[in-house]
Motif scaffolding. Structure first.
Motif: not given
Lengths: 153, 153
Positions: A19, A21-22, A24-25, A27, A32, A104, A107-111, B9, B12, B15-16, B57, B137, B145, B148-149
């Motif tokens: 959670s 990690w996501a 943070r990464h 954008s 949150f 969404r 988040r999807l892009a990051v995972l 999604n 995440l 988990a959140a 992280h 992870l 990714v 990233p940001t």
DNA sequence: CAATTTACATAGACAACCTATGTATATCAA
DNA sequence: TTGATATACATAGGTTGTCTATGTAAATTG
């Protein structure tokens, strides 16, 4: 009986790390907790402040504050509850829906890079993970813990 | 290709939620992020500030701040790295270890009512959940990714 | 040895929470 | 109806958790 001892901690640790990690990464253009609230509104539909607080497991003032931010961004609308003048019914605006979708996607892009490498059985394991956590949450919500925060007597 | 879209999604979100629920219901004497850092120190052993930041992280200033709090509570010790006078080696104190154990007990207590109702196969599913998240992870960490940001150019 | 890099600390800002408390409406009991 | 109590939400004030930008000291490098 050794397993369950570390199991709960391991699960919570992994969930927290994923959670974190996501968050943070990815954008986000949406913070949150506000994204979480948008998702909740989308899931529940128009809801009262106190309903949202309960569903989100957070305090009512926390939700009030978040809703003020969401409203300032034009992502939610407020309306008086016709049955109770004290209550407010919050609903997602079209912009709010769009913001949620963008979250969404982010988040999807990051995972995705990680998920894309998984085959069928591995994806099934992901589904198991989701189900397990949801089930634990329901079970935990049903059976409130013996000593939540208060020390009572 | 519909599944993976919601899968990430959903994972995440679950988990959140689990993580948030646990942090709200467990009666900590140790703030959440500080507990996380204690656990990390326990796992890695004596470590530099920057190592901890990478492993958690989070940014280096964040870790610095948290370490100041942990040190103020007497939960960690600092020592100069003999090989590099710029660096600091952080280690868990006996008190820190005790604090970490108390956090673990608190977390366990909060999840136990739910976990205790599970049978063998269900516990296996919990293990799958833990493994899946850890694997994701690792995979995600290995393959950073695409965007990233920063938006760069 | 000056320039650059590296390791950590400091400054300043914001998000996300919480508890305690205030305000307005609802309900209930004479 | 009125006064007490409960409920729904808002406000006040404080702590934690994080980030980016920047400063300081030590290491490295040409």
């Amino acid at each position: 009986m050794t397993a369950p001892t570390t199991l709960g901690n391991d699960l919570l640790r992994s969930a927290a790390r994923l959670s974190r990690w996501a968050s943070r990464h990815a954008s986000f253009d949406v913070p949150f907790a506000q994204a979480r609230l948008l998702a909740l509104l989308d899931e529940l539909g128009p809801s009262r402040v106190s309903t949202l607080a309960a569903a989100d497991h957070s305090s009512q003032p926390t939700i009030t504050t978040q809703l003020q931010r969401l409203e300032a961004s034009g992502w939610v609308h407020r309306a008086s509850d016709p049955d109770d003048a004290r209550a407010t019914v919050i609903s997602l605006s079209a912009e709010g829906h769009a913001a949620l979708e963008s979250v969404r996607r982010a988040r999807l892009a990051v995972l995705s890079p990680a998920l894309d490498q998984l085959d069928g059985p591995a994806l099934d394991r992901v589904r198991v993970a989701i189900d397990v956590m949801n089930e634990l949450l329901s079970a935990a919500a049903d059976a409130p813990v013996p000593h939540p925060t208060r020390k009572d007597g």
